[in-house]
Design a protein around this motif. Structure first.
Motif, PDB file in Angstrom:
ATOM      1  N   PRO A   1     -37.534 -52.736  20.736  1.00 20.42           N
ATOM      2  CA  PRO A   1     -36.190 -53.131  21.170  1.00 20.42           C
ATOM      3  C   PRO A   1     -36.203 -54.601  20.527  1.00 20.42           C
ATOM      4  CG  PRO A   1     -37.652 -52.573  23.327  1.00 20.42           C
ATOM      5  CD  PRO A   1     -38.447 -52.210  22.004  1.00 20.42           C
ATOM      6  N   GLN A   2     -37.133 -55.097  20.228  1.00 21.92           N
ATOM      7  CA  GLN A   2     -37.127 -56.716  19.475  1.00 21.92           C
ATOM      8  C   GLN A   2     -36.951 -56.504  17.961  1.00 21.92           C
ATOM      9  OE1 GLN A   2     -39.911 -55.063  20.472  1.00 21.92           O
ATOM     10  NE2 GLN A   2     -41.671 -55.988  19.757  1.00 21.92           N
ATOM     11  N   LEU A   3     -36.664 -55.162  17.553  1.00 17.79           N
ATOM     12  CA  LEU A   3     -36.386 -54.732  16.166  1.00 17.79           C
ATOM     13  C   LEU A   3     -35.322 -55.688  15.423  1.00 17.79           C
ATOM     14  CD1 LEU A   3     -37.559 -52.945  13.666  1.00 17.79           C
ATOM     15  CD2 LEU A   3     -35.927 -51.312  14.231  1.00 17.79           C
ATOM     16  N   LEU A   4     -35.392 -56.204  14.355  1.00 19.37           N
ATOM     17  CA  LEU A   4     -34.579 -57.112  13.826  1.00 19.37           C
ATOM     18  C   LEU A   4     -34.123 -56.151  12.711  1.00 19.37           C
ATOM     19  CD1 LEU A   4     -33.080 -59.726  13.706  1.00 19.37           C
ATOM     20  CD2 LEU A   4     -34.699 -60.550  12.210  1.00 19.37           C
ATOM     21  N   LEU A   5     -32.770 -55.804  12.666  1.00 18.24           N
ATOM     22  CA  LEU A   5     -32.006 -54.679  12.097  1.00 18.24           C
ATOM     23  C   LEU A   5     -31.050 -55.454  10.861  1.00 18.24           C
ATOM     24  CD1 LEU A   5     -31.191 -51.771  14.476  1.00 18.24           C
ATOM     25  CD2 LEU A   5     -32.799 -51.772  12.671  1.00 18.24           C
ATOM     26  N   GLY A   6     -31.138 -55.100   9.649  1.00 17.50           N
ATOM     27  CA  GLY A   6     -30.081 -55.299   8.688  1.00 17.50           C
ATOM     28  C   GLY A   6     -29.645 -54.209   8.031  1.00 17.50           C
ATOM     29  N   GLN A   7     -28.520 -54.431   7.251  1.00 16.37           N
ATOM     30  CA  GLN A   7     -27.947 -53.199   6.465  1.00 16.37           C
ATOM     31  C   GLN A   7     -28.577 -53.241   5.059  1.00 16.37           C
ATOM     32  OE1 GLN A   7     -25.641 -51.022   7.691  1.00 16.37           O
ATOM     33  NE2 GLN A   7     -25.852 -50.177   5.682  1.00 16.37           N
ATOM     34  N   ALA A   8     -28.830 -51.962   4.363  1.00 21.07           N
ATOM     35  CA  ALA A   8     -29.148 -52.057   2.944  1.00 21.07           C
ATOM     36  C   ALA A   8     -27.953 -52.107   2.278  1.00 21.07           C
ATOM     37  CB  ALA A   8     -29.903 -50.568   2.783  1.00 21.07           C
ATOM     38  N   ASP A   9     -28.327 -53.130   1.242  1.00 19.53           N
ATOM     39  CA  ASP A   9     -27.193 -53.456   0.230  1.00 19.53           C
ATOM     40  C   ASP A   9     -27.864 -53.193  -1.330  1.00 19.53           C
ATOM     41  OD1 ASP A   9     -25.284 -54.849  -1.360  1.00 19.53           O
ATOM     42  OD2 ASP A   9     -25.221 -56.452   0.295  1.00 19.53           O
ATOM     43  N   GLU A  10     -27.361 -52.310  -2.155  1.00 17.38           N
ATOM     44  CA  GLU A  10     -27.968 -52.391  -3.389  1.00 17.38           C
ATOM     45  C   GLU A  10     -27.326 -53.578  -4.428  1.00 17.38           C
ATOM     46  OE1 GLU A  10     -26.285 -48.619  -4.977  1.00 17.38           O
ATOM     47  OE2 GLU A  10     -27.637 -47.381  -3.515  1.00 17.38           O
ATOM     48  N   ARG A  11     -26.408 -54.118  -4.203  1.00 17.05           N
ATOM     49  CA  ARG A  11     -25.940 -55.332  -4.803  1.00 17.05           C
ATOM     50  C   ARG A  11     -27.030 -56.510  -4.616  1.00 17.05           C
ATOM     51  NH1 ARG A  11     -23.895 -56.791  -9.360  1.00 17.05           N
ATOM     52  NH2 ARG A  11     -23.726 -58.868  -9.465  1.00 17.05           N
ATOM     53  N   ARG A  12     -27.475 -56.556  -3.467  1.00 18.81           N
ATOM     54  CA  ARG A  12     -28.607 -57.693  -3.090  1.00 18.81           C
ATOM     55  C   ARG A  12     -29.731 -57.177  -3.616  1.00 18.81           C
ATOM     56  NH1 ARG A  12     -28.785 -57.637   3.019  1.00 18.81           N
ATOM     57  NH2 ARG A  12     -30.155 -55.762   2.568  1.00 18.81           N
ATOM     58  N   ASP A  13     -30.150 -56.092  -3.698  1.00 21.27           N
ATOM     59  CA  ASP A  13     -31.545 -55.666  -4.160  1.00 21.27           C
ATOM     60  C   ASP A  13     -31.421 -55.644  -5.783  1.00 21.27           C
ATOM     61  OD1 ASP A  13     -32.039 -54.888  -1.694  1.00 21.27           O
ATOM     62  OD2 ASP A  13     -32.181 -52.965  -2.121  1.00 21.27           O
ATOM     63  N   LEU A  14     -30.207 -55.655  -6.504  1.00 23.26           N
ATOM     64  CA  LEU A  14     -29.968 -55.714  -7.877  1.00 23.26           C
ATOM     65  C   LEU A  14     -30.056 -57.143  -8.107  1.00 23.26           C
ATOM     66  CD1 LEU A  14     -29.473 -54.566 -10.589  1.00 23.26           C
ATOM     67  CD2 LEU A  14     -27.157 -54.637 -10.225  1.00 23.26           C
ATOM     68  N   ASP A  15     -29.494 -58.292  -7.238  1.00 20.95           N
ATOM     69  CA  ASP A  15     -29.564 -59.570  -7.634  1.00 20.95           C
ATOM     70  C   ASP A  15     -30.924 -59.941  -7.551  1.00 20.95           C
ATOM     71  OD1 ASP A  15     -26.962 -59.663  -8.045  1.00 20.95           O
ATOM     72  OD2 ASP A  15     -26.441 -60.505  -6.026  1.00 20.95           O
ATOM     73  N   ALA A  16     -31.538 -59.673  -6.688  1.00 23.98           N
ATOM     74  CA  ALA A  16     -33.193 -59.879  -6.792  1.00 23.98           C
ATOM     75  C   ALA A  16     -34.085 -59.560  -7.882  1.00 23.98           C
ATOM     76  CB  ALA A  16     -33.717 -59.721  -5.209  1.00 23.98           C
ATOM     77  N   LEU A  17     -33.679 -58.255  -8.263  1.00 27.50           N
ATOM     78  CA  LEU A  17     -34.324 -57.576  -9.374  1.00 27.50           C
ATOM     79  C   LEU A  17     -34.254 -58.352 -10.666  1.00 27.50           C
ATOM     80  CD1 LEU A  17     -36.387 -55.351  -9.659  1.00 27.50           C
ATOM     81  CD2 LEU A  17     -34.597 -53.747 -10.421  1.00 27.50           C
ATOM     82  N   THR A  18     -32.857 -58.842 -10.758  1.00 28.51           N
ATOM     83  CA  THR A  18     -32.517 -59.523 -11.888  1.00 28.51           C
ATOM     84  C   THR A  18     -33.222 -60.604 -11.949  1.00 28.51           C
ATOM     85  OG1 THR A  18     -30.153 -58.255 -11.765  1.00 28.51           O
ATOM     86  CG2 THR A  18     -30.492 -60.084 -13.331  1.00 28.51           C
ATOM     87  N   SER A  19     -33.358 -61.561 -10.938  1.00 25.67           N
ATOM     88  CA  SER A  19     -34.167 -62.421 -11.027  1.00 25.67           C
ATOM     89  C   SER A  19     -35.428 -62.631 -11.797  1.00 25.67           C
ATOM     90  CB  SER A  19     -34.373 -63.238  -9.843  1.00 25.67           C
ATOM     91  OG  SER A  19     -32.521 -63.885  -9.610  1.00 25.67           O
ATOM     92  N   VAL A  20     -36.142 -61.367 -11.118  1.00 25.22           N
ATOM     93  CA  VAL A  20     -37.505 -60.727 -11.865  1.00 25.22           C
ATOM     94  C   VAL A  20     -37.518 -60.738 -13.067  1.00 25.22           C
ATOM     95  CG1 VAL A  20     -39.373 -59.487 -11.573  1.00 25.22           C
ATOM     96  CG2 VAL A  20     -38.173 -60.099  -9.374  1.00 25.22           C
ATOM     97  N   ALA A  21     -36.448 -59.740 -13.636  1.00 24.36           N
ATOM     98  CA  ALA A  21     -36.298 -59.707 -15.151  1.00 24.36           C
ATOM     99  C   ALA A  21     -36.144 -60.964 -16.003  1.00 24.36           C
ATOM    100  CB  ALA A  21     -35.141 -58.713 -15.226  1.00 24.36           C
ATOM    101  N   HIS A  22     -35.277 -61.925 -15.220  1.00 27.78           N
ATOM    102  CA  HIS A  22     -35.152 -63.355 -16.071  1.00 27.78           C
ATOM    103  C   HIS A  22     -36.473 -63.900 -16.029  1.00 27.78           C
ATOM    104  CE1 HIS A  22     -30.400 -63.404 -14.932  1.00 27.78           C
ATOM    105  NE2 HIS A  22     -30.832 -62.647 -15.614  1.00 27.78           N
ATOM    106  N   ALA A  23     -37.123 -64.010 -15.078  1.00 26.87           N
ATOM    107  CA  ALA A  23     -38.590 -64.719 -15.175  1.00 26.87           C
ATOM    108  C   ALA A  23     -39.281 -63.959 -16.335  1.00 26.87           C
ATOM    109  CB  ALA A  23     -39.142 -64.767 -13.988  1.00 26.87           C
TER     110      ALA A  23
END
Length: 500
Positions: free
Chosen positions: A63-85
């Protein structure tokens, strides 16, 4: 060729939890898509929450589970930052969607002192982005990508080592084999080695050419060109907050993520930022005719930097003095004002340059907290009268450094004190000798005569002396040579300053 594959198994969860407070990020978390769980962290899985589960079932278990919506755009932004590094280590960097990055590092090994040193520096560079990363190196790009989903730290030095590692890998790793997973398992084919022992024409007829093509790319038997990633000329990164931010302190969690991405973008081109802006997009229902939809905070640095901790301190100070007109839902960080130059050399002992850098950062922090006009400095004025020889101006760290470099070096001792009285203090006399607190002053040096000010109506004719009190303190005094004027100055002895 030598490829390094980075696999981020928890990319979606990490990009979602990036804006959460630490106490929230430690709770059971899960992401859903079309009312089904697609990923869950360890805390949620310990309570029985598993991918594929319906939302209602997951909430009944936790019942205490914190739920969020999957977002491909959000994941791509994070992955792009890894590629930039990663671009700071080689220009041959490409994305391996949905959660991988590839680097071709053969030409970079000598510069970074070998593969082990390069990988360690790569991990250190990626650490501020906050991702769990599995790293594998191999002679082929797709082979390294497949193995990075199973191992961390595996190094296949040549083709035979790569072949042995891939033949032991499960057949479910192949994207083309996932649609035929049940049929392959029903035939007793559990590993890539089992599949390779079968006749190729039969495999192509039964499962399609895509399965063979993917295996050939992984084993290096088929060309596998990769399109290198290119850096955008302007940094622009946005981040949606998990919950609306009513205070500026809540914004810092998201701002810290954006600053880490900015540093990765800067490191990729060996650049330093001179200024950046943080945009805060407000909740629409709070917008009125006099409430802006976006608040913009401009941060200008005294000298170019890519120190995320220093920029976060400046941002914290500026946000602390900011009153949000409405709750914030999204942050955007932008910058196009950069400077390309080599990084500063490391110093074993403090030097004048490092001390000046510390002073610059102190002034920047004080200006961010108090305001630019509240941090002031003394500047010299071409006037022999001590009370008019300096003026107060806002402190500009860069200007201070430049003037310090141009300032002439005085070989002689300093004969004027830094501490001047607001107004000269008249002294009593005994037999034409000055008294301070009822005691005679011993004159050690002087006179130094000043005759100036005839052009502005504030004529000064004085003979300055350095005096010593009975307890050994040094003072600066003068003897006036003019009749008494309107401001009380004139003939007689006057105390104007004290030496430290």
């Amino acid at each position: 060729m030598l490829w390094v594959a980075l696999h981020l198994p928890l990319l979606s969860l990490e990009s979602f939890a990036a804006t959460l407070a630490p106490e929230q990020a430690a709770q059971p978390l899960a992401l859903m898509d079309t009312h089904r769980i697609v990923s869950a962290n360890a805390s949620a899985q310990a309570l029985g929450v598993q991918p594929g589960m319906k939302r209602a079932t997951a909430l009944s278990l936790a019942p205490q589970l914190l739920l969020g919506q999957a977002d491909e755009r959000r994941d791509l932004d994070a992955l792009t930052s890894v590629a930039h590094a990663a671009l700071a280590f080689t220009p041959a960097v490409s994305l391996s969607l949905p959660c991988g990055v590839l680097l071709e590092v053969q030409a970079s090994l000598r510069y970074f002192g070998g593969l082990a040193s390069l990988l360690q520096r790569l991990r250190d560079t990626l650490a501020p982005l906050g991702h769990d990363i599995q790293c594998v190196s191999a002679p082929t790009a797709h082979g390294a990508t497949l193995l990075s989903q199973l191992h961390d730290g595996l190094h296949c030095a040549d083709r035979p080592a790569l072949r042995r590692a891939l033949e032991a890998a499960p057949v479910g790793l192949l994207a083309a084999g996932q649609a035929h997973a049940e049929a392959l398992l029903g035939m007793g084919l559990r590993s890539l080695g089992d599949v390779r022992q079968l006749p190729r024409p039969g495999l192509a007829r039964r499962f399609g050419e895509a399965l063979l093509d993917e295996m050939d790319c992984a084993f290096g038997e088929r060309p596998d060109p990769r399109e290198p990633l290119s850096l955008p000329p302007v940094f622009h990164s946005q981040l949606e907050l998990f919950a609306r931010a009513d205070t500026t302190e809540q914004l810092l969690y998201g701002a810290q993520v954006l600053l880490a991405r900015l540093v990765a973008w800067l490191s990729a081109q060996h650049a330093f930022v001179r200024s950046f802006s943080l945009q805060m997009k407000h909740e629409p229902r709070w917008r009125h005719s006099d409430t802006p939809s976006v608040s913009v905070l401009e941060i200008a640095l005294a000298e170019p930097s890519r120190d995320a901790a220093h920029m976060l301190v400046l941002l914290r100070e500026r946000l602390g003095a900011l009153q949000l007109p409405a709750p914030t839902l999204e942050l955007v960080l932008q910058s196009n004002d950069i400077s390309r130059r080599p990084p500063p050399n490391a110093e074993l002992f403090p030097t004048a340059q490092s001390e000046q850098a510390g002073l610059t950062r102190l002034i920047e922090r004080l200006q961010a907290r108090l305001g630019r006009e509240q941090v002031q400095r003394l500047v010299p004025v071409a006037d022999h009268r001590p009370e008019r020889a300096t003026a107060v101006q806002p402190a500009e760290p860069l200007l201070l450094r430049e003037q310090r470099g141009r300032a002439p070096k005085h070989a002689g001792p300093i004969t004027r004190p830094l501490w001047l009285l607001p107004q000269p203090q008249a002294l009593q006399e005994r037999q034409s000798r000055p008294l301070l607190d009822g005691r005679l002053l011993q004159l050690l040096a002087g006179p130094e005569r000043i005759e100036t000010g005839w052009w502005d109506g504030a004529l000064a004719e004085r003979d300055y002396f350095i005096g010593q009190t009975a307890d050994g303190a040094l003072v600066w005094l003068y003897r006036g040579r003019l009749p008494l004027s309107a401001d009380g100055a004139g003939a007689g002895w006057f105390l104007q300053g004290r030496f430290a």
